[in-house]
Design an enzyme around this catalytic site. Structure first.
Site, PDB file in Angstrom:
ATOM      1  N   HIS A  70       0.577  -1.439  -0.572  1.00 29.21           N
ATOM      2  CA  HIS A  70       0.155   0.010  -0.304  1.00 29.21           C
ATOM      3  C   HIS A  70       1.012   1.388  -0.406  1.00 29.21           C
ATOM      4  O   HIS A  70       0.464   2.378  -0.621  1.00 29.21           O
ATOM      5  CB  HIS A  70      -1.009   0.197   1.587  1.00 29.21           C
ATOM      6  CG  HIS A  70      -1.943  -0.902   1.551  1.00 29.21           C
ATOM      7  ND1 HIS A  70      -3.474  -0.582   0.539  1.00 29.21           N
ATOM      8  CD2 HIS A  70      -2.336  -2.287   1.016  1.00 29.21           C
ATOM      9  CE1 HIS A  70      -3.876  -1.566   0.424  1.00 29.21           C
ATOM     10  NE2 HIS A  70      -3.436  -2.075   1.063  1.00 29.21           N
ATOM     11  N   SER A  90       5.025   7.559   2.966  1.00 28.80           N
ATOM     12  CA  SER A  90       4.249   8.536   2.506  1.00 28.80           C
ATOM     13  C   SER A  90       2.629   8.016   3.312  1.00 28.80           C
ATOM     14  O   SER A  90       2.233   8.815   4.379  1.00 28.80           O
ATOM     15  CB  SER A  90       3.692   8.842   1.299  1.00 28.80           C
ATOM     16  OG  SER A  90       3.322   7.734   0.508  1.00 28.80           O
ATOM     17  N   THR A 215      -5.015 -21.992   4.623  1.00 32.49           N
ATOM     18  CA  THR A 215      -3.465 -22.714   5.017  1.00 32.49           C
ATOM     19  C   THR A 215      -3.226 -21.074   5.566  1.00 32.49           C
ATOM     20  O   THR A 215      -1.764 -20.922   4.905  1.00 32.49           O
ATOM     21  CB  THR A 215      -2.431 -23.280   4.344  1.00 32.49           C
ATOM     22  OG1 THR A 215      -2.572 -22.649   3.785  1.00 32.49           O
ATOM     23  CG2 THR A 215      -3.002 -24.567   4.496  1.00 32.49           C
ATOM     24  N   THR A 218       1.054 -20.022   6.606  1.00 33.78           N
ATOM     25  CA  THR A 218       1.706 -21.068   5.678  1.00 33.78           C
ATOM     26  C   THR A 218       2.118 -20.373   4.549  1.00 33.78           C
ATOM     27  O   THR A 218       0.573 -20.261   3.778  1.00 33.78           O
ATOM     28  CB  THR A 218       1.730 -22.696   5.492  1.00 33.78           C
ATOM     29  OG1 THR A 218       1.116 -23.304   6.925  1.00 33.78           O
ATOM     30  CG2 THR A 218       2.564 -23.240   4.921  1.00 33.78           C
TER      31      THR A 218
END
EC number: 1.11.1.-
Length: 370
Positions: A70, A90, A215, A218
């Site tokens: 992001h 930022s 999972t 993992t």
């Protein structure tokens, strides 16, 4: 005579090489580094593992990894540097502005956990975000040991809204946004391997830590398989948030799907590449390593950065288990958009598992009445 000269030159080259790689003793008296600038990251890694991640592939590690994307993807070749300067911190330095972007919903937890470390360690926000993500994912069995280059300058202005793609956007628009940031459709698929250890706290009302595959602790290929299972239905999104897609066959197990993952898995541009990742741990691991190395330096001048990859902990070895259909599913549910042969996979025994609930039906266990 020529032989003796060659040996002499080899010895000289070895000596020069050894001199060039002389390690520096770090101020903490514990670590040594190839470059003094890397010392702080050894200390930071120790702190993160002990205080943030507990050396496990848990929720904090998942959130730190998500934050790397992001922050970094807020960059545009077409729009120029004024749109955003990529992996620059930022989103942390200007959180009051960038967290108003609906695409950044949920990353505030990672910012809250990491931002205080800017006062404790002499690192920039961009370096902190990318390093924390690399350290966090190193705890997930099967993940690669990621590269880390240090020296990103702090952002001086926030990225504009619209640079982080939303999961309900048209798949071709998502591809175009990623291309504008320097990533091909197949590189995007490799980045989406992160969803094998990802969970959502925001996309479904009253549900927190909902995993994207069976999972979630993992780093494996299950997400590439499970996104291909048919029976998708749209759940009502939380107010003002993106739609989630959940296959009926897996919804009872407490899993969810992003609309964008399903669309990318079915797109003619990426369907065969997506399918090739199923049960191919080596390809998933290497692809993720390479795509993350590129993501972590988006918008940065790498000639001014210092390789401190040595400070990233060694990754936890992969679990030696092939991909399998979760209990209650099977090959009859596959929705394939590529004609390439599909691997023969077993189905987990037993009945489908379900996410735990409070007595009142709330799946946010933190809110269970005592």
């Amino acid at each position: 005579m020529v032989f003796k000269l060659s040996v002499g030159l080899l010895a000289l080259a070895t000596a020069v090489s050894a001199a060039n790689y002389k390690r520096v003793a770090c101020p903490d008296g514990v670590h040594t580094a190839s470059n003094e600038a890397c010392c702080v990251f050894f200390e930071l890694a120790d702190f993160l593992q002990t205080n943030n991640f507990n050396s496990t592939c848990g929720e904090d590690a998942h959130e730190a990894l998500r934050l790397t994307f992001h922050d970094a993807i807020a960059f545009s070749f077409m729009g120029g540097p004024s749109m955003g300067t990529g992996a620059d911190g930022s989103i942390m330095l200007f959180e009051d502005i960038e967290l108003m972007n609906p695409a950044n919903n949920g990353v505030d937890d990672a910012i809250d956990a990491l931002k205080p470390l800017l006062m404790q360690f002499n690192v920039t926000a961009g370096d902190l975000i990318q390093f924390a993500g690399a350290v966090g994912v190193s705890n997930c069995p099967g993940a690669p040991r990621l590269e880390f280059l240090a020296g990103r300058p702090n952002a001086t202005f926030p990225a504009v809204t619209g640079l982080v793609p939303l999961p309900e956007e048209n798949v071709n628009d998502i591809f175009a946004r990623m291309e504008d940031a320097g990533f091909s459709p197949t590189e995007l698929v490799s980045l989406l391997a992160s969803h094998t250890v990802a969970r959502s706290d925001t996309l479904i009302n009253d549900r927190q830590a909902v995993p994207f595959d069976s999972t979630p602790f993992t780093f494996d290929t299950q997400v590439f398989l499970e996104v291909l299972l048919k029976g998708n239905e749209t759940l009502p999104p939380a107010s003002g948030e993106a739609d989630a897609q959940v296959p009926n066959a897996l919804a009872a197990q407490g899993e969810m799907r992003l609309q964008s993952d399903f669309a990318i898995a079915q797109s003619p541009q990426t369907a065969c590449f997506w399918q090739s990742m199923v049960n191919n741990q080596a390809a998933v691991t290497q692809g993720f390593h390479d795509a993350m190395a590129k993501l972590a330096v988006v918008g940065q001048d790498t000639s001014k950065l210092i390789d401190c990859s040595e400070a990233v902990p060694m990754a936890v070895p992969a679990v030696s288990k092939p991909a399998t259909f979760p209990a209650g599913t099977g090959p009859e549910l596959l929705m394939l958009a590529c004609n390439s042969p599909f691997p023969a996979l077993a189905t987990d025994p037993g009945v489908p598992t379900t996410i735990p609930e409070c007595p009142d039906g709330d799946t946010n266990l933190n809110d269970c009445p005592s």
